[in-house]
Scaffold this motif. Structure first.
Motif, PDB file in Angstrom:
ATOM      1  N   GLU A 220       0.826  -1.211   0.000  1.00  0.00           N
ATOM      2  CA  GLU A 220       0.000   0.000   0.000  1.00  0.00           C
ATOM      3  C   GLU A 220       0.859   1.259   0.000  1.00  0.00           C
ATOM      4  O   GLU A 220       0.540   2.247  -0.666  1.00  0.00           O
ATOM      5  N   LEU A 221       1.940   1.238   0.774  1.00  0.00           N
ATOM      6  CA  LEU A 221       2.839   2.392   0.836  1.00  0.00           C
ATOM      7  C   LEU A 221       3.417   2.703  -0.531  1.00  0.00           C
ATOM      8  O   LEU A 221       3.417   3.864  -0.979  1.00  0.00           O
ATOM      9  N   VAL A 222       3.909   1.676  -1.223  1.00  0.00           N
ATOM     10  CA  VAL A 222       4.507   1.887  -2.545  1.00  0.00           C
ATOM     11  C   VAL A 222       3.468   2.412  -3.526  1.00  0.00           C
ATOM     12  O   VAL A 222       3.739   3.320  -4.323  1.00  0.00           O
TER      13      VAL A 222
ATOM     14  N   ALA B 103       3.479   6.027  -5.381  1.00  0.00           N
ATOM     15  CA  ALA B 103       3.478   6.013  -6.846  1.00  0.00           C
ATOM     16  C   ALA B 103       2.395   6.936  -7.397  1.00  0.00           C
ATOM     17  O   ALA B 103       2.608   7.618  -8.413  1.00  0.00           O
ATOM     18  N   ARG B 104       1.233   6.967  -6.737  1.00  0.00           N
ATOM     19  CA  ARG B 104       0.155   7.846  -7.195  1.00  0.00           C
ATOM     20  C   ARG B 104       0.558   9.317  -7.109  1.00  0.00           C
ATOM     21  O   ARG B 104       0.117  10.132  -7.911  1.00  0.00           O
ATOM     22  N   HIS B 105       1.386   9.639  -6.147  1.00  0.00           N
ATOM     23  CA  HIS B 105       1.830  11.027  -5.965  1.00  0.00           C
ATOM     24  C   HIS B 105       3.190  11.300  -6.620  1.00  0.00           C
ATOM     25  O   HIS B 105       3.694  12.422  -6.529  1.00  0.00           O
ATOM     26  N   GLU B 106       3.787  10.259  -7.233  1.00  0.00           N
ATOM     27  CA  GLU B 106       5.114  10.397  -7.862  1.00  0.00           C
ATOM     28  C   GLU B 106       6.162  10.904  -6.862  1.00  0.00           C
ATOM     29  O   GLU B 106       6.965  11.786  -7.150  1.00  0.00           O
ATOM     30  N   ILE B 107       6.152  10.309  -5.668  1.00  0.00           N
ATOM     31  CA  ILE B 107       7.089  10.697  -4.610  1.00  0.00           C
ATOM     32  C   ILE B 107       8.080   9.552  -4.381  1.00  0.00           C
ATOM     33  O   ILE B 107       7.668   8.412  -4.163  1.00  0.00           O
ATOM     34  N   PRO B 108       9.376   9.823  -4.435  1.00  0.00           N
ATOM     35  CA  PRO B 108      10.364   8.764  -4.221  1.00  0.00           C
ATOM     36  C   PRO B 108      10.434   8.332  -2.758  1.00  0.00           C
ATOM     37  O   PRO B 108      10.218   9.130  -1.848  1.00  0.00           O
TER      38      PRO B 108
ATOM     39  N   LYS C  86      10.795  -2.351  -1.670  1.00  0.00           N
ATOM     40  CA  LYS C  86      11.375  -2.428  -3.021  1.00  0.00           C
ATOM     41  C   LYS C  86      10.753  -3.549  -3.838  1.00  0.00           C
ATOM     42  O   LYS C  86      10.653  -3.452  -5.069  1.00  0.00           O
ATOM     43  N   ALA C  87      10.309  -4.616  -3.156  1.00  0.00           N
ATOM     44  CA  ALA C  87       9.740  -5.768  -3.861  1.00  0.00           C
ATOM     45  C   ALA C  87       8.473  -5.408  -4.622  1.00  0.00           C
ATOM     46  O   ALA C  87       8.091  -6.113  -5.562  1.00  0.00           O
TER      47      ALA C  87
END
Length: 470
Positions: free
Chosen positions: A266-268, A272-277, A298-299
């Motif tokens: 969920e975190l990833v 990703a929706r916000h384009e935040i690294p 990372k997985a």
């Protein structure tokens, strides 16, 4: 694993899950033989292994019993779901003043950030260093410039593959420990004045990095059972211009908590929706107590936004200062920053660790290390129950070597730190784990050293000091 090790691990899993609570009498040797169809020697070896790890205790003419889990009987820390925004970060002076005694051998290292060097195969590593250093090709000193020694990067890629992650060696950059990897990642994705989300409580090096680079901190609470509070993070991302996140998803320092696999996914997806690294600090991921390693965030990364950082400092080679980053889409920026700053990690250290990994034995060492840490956690937990005030709250880590202790509101762990230092005991008070100096009533304890009479006496004295302050 050998048959007796597998049986021991099955029983250990039931102890961890609570199916076999403290004081439970374990099945007789005869029952273990019948249930698992093994010899008496194998059954005894399984119980001996559990006893060595501190999970069970033998009683004369009575059998084997589950050892008291100590801290597991106490409530977990409270969860405060309020983010804190810091316009400036100023924690270094406090961190330096608190941790300055770590190098003093006469100080009991309950506040240290490091496990005991005695837990690592340093003589075996020294043989690899001696054997390989004589044959280093002078050209390797150039060839091992960023991204690093090819043989070591290949060995790290193989360990990723063992977890089911496809991270080609070409995408791995060797650094001077994980801390350099983390700092390079931060510099690659944020600039002075930017807002970066960090954990609260969280690793003080993250706050120090923001302070050094002139960045602002958004503290996201950490839940004692599920790790980072995703709901608070999601709400914060809607209202704050966060440029990057720096999180520890497995065996988090200082609470020891891990995010469940579903929450990592969920975190990833959220970032990703916000384009935040995401800068993922995963230096404790190999120090799990169960049978299976936790997957890193990372997985679940499909867009290259997760920069996975780790090192061998906490698992194999303290002092060698060899870490790495799998940087995803930011490889070019991080490699250039590495060249512009420290140029290269130690070539002999890289070659030595690559040789050790190639020859095998690392996983056997890791199993031994995990068992030692789990036993030490149980002993520290029992000391907490025996000597500390009854109304404390204690975290329940399933890996790593940190325990988080929460006292009643109003308690002053900075004062306890000063009193403990006078008695030759080091602790890590809560305020160093917050950019806004929260958690004054909390402290972190390190169970990364073999238990000894000195540690037992130190915990008794620390508990006495805590009761006096209350």
């Amino acid at each position: 694993m050998k048959r007796y090790e597998a049986i021991a691990e099955l029983i250990a899993a039931d102890i961890r899950s609570g199916q076999l609570p403290p004081g439970t009498r374990l099945p007789s040797i005869r029952k273990v033989m019948a249930q698992h169809r093994v010899s008496p020697a194998t059954a005894f070896q399984a119980y001996y292994r559990l006893e060595e790890r501190g999970l069970v205790r033998a009683r004369e003419r009575s059998g084997y019993y589950v050892a008291g889990l100590g801290a597991a009987s106490q409530p977990e820390p409270a969860h405060v779901a309020q983010p804190m925004l810091s316009s400036t970060v100023d924690v270094s002076e406090l961190v330096f003043s608190v941790l300055g005694a770590v190098k003093d051998r006469d100080i009991l290292p309950l506040g240290s950030a490091f496990p005991s060097p005695r837990l690592f195969p340093l003589p075996r590593l020294a043989r690899s260093l001696t054997a390989t250093a004589r044959f280093i090709d002078p050209q390797d000193t150039v060839a091992s410039l960023p991204p690093g020694n090819p043989a070591l990067r290949q060995q790290i890629a193989l360990r990723y593959l063992g977890q089911g992650l496809s991270v080609p060696s070409e995408q791995i950059i060797i650094t001077n420990g994980a801390l350099e990897a983390l700092n390079l990642c931060l510099a690659a994705v944020a600039k002075p004045g930017d807002l970066v989300a960090i954990e609260s409580p969280g690793f003080y090096a993250a706050s120090q990095a923001l302070e050094r680079l002139g960045m602002r901190a958004l503290e996201i609470p950490v839940h004692p059972k599920e790790g980072l509070d995703l709901e608070t993070l999601a709400a914060a991302l809607e209202t704050h211009p966060v440029k990057a996140c720096w999180f520890m998803t497995s065996f988090q320092n200082p609470m020891g908590v891990s995010m469940p696999e579903a929450r990592k996914r969920e975190l990833v997806a959220l970032l990703a929706r916000h384009e935040i690294p995401l800068i993922e600090d995963d230096v404790y991921g190999e120090l799990y107590f169960g049978q299976h390693p936790p997957l890193p965030a990372k997985a679940f990364d499909k867009q290259g936004l997760v920069m996975h950082c780790s090192s061998f400092s906490k698992t194999l080679a303290p002092g060698y200062r060899i870490g790495w980053v799998a940087p995803g889409r930011y490889a070019r920026e991080i490699e250039r920053l590495k060249l512009m700053t420290t140029l290269s990690a130690s070539v002999p250290a890289q070659v030595a660790i690559a040789d050790y990994l190639h020859k095998g034995g690392y996983d056997k060492h890791l199993r031994k290390l995990r068992h030692a840490l789990e036993g030490q956690l149980l002993q520290l937990g029992e000391a907490l129950v025996q000597h500390f005030p009854a109304d404390i709250r204690v975290s329940r880590p399933s890996g790593g070597y940190f325990l988080w202790v929460e006292f009643p509101a109003g308690f002053d762990t900075l004062r306890l730190h000063a009193l403990a230092a006078e008695a030759g005991i080091g602790i890590a008070p809560g305020p160093i784990f917050s950019a806004s100096h929260q958690y004054r009533h909390c402290l972190r304890l390190n169970y990364g050293s073999p238990w000894s009479p000195a540690f037992a006496e130190g915990m008794a004295k620390l508990g006495q000091l805590a009761k006096q302050l209350l």
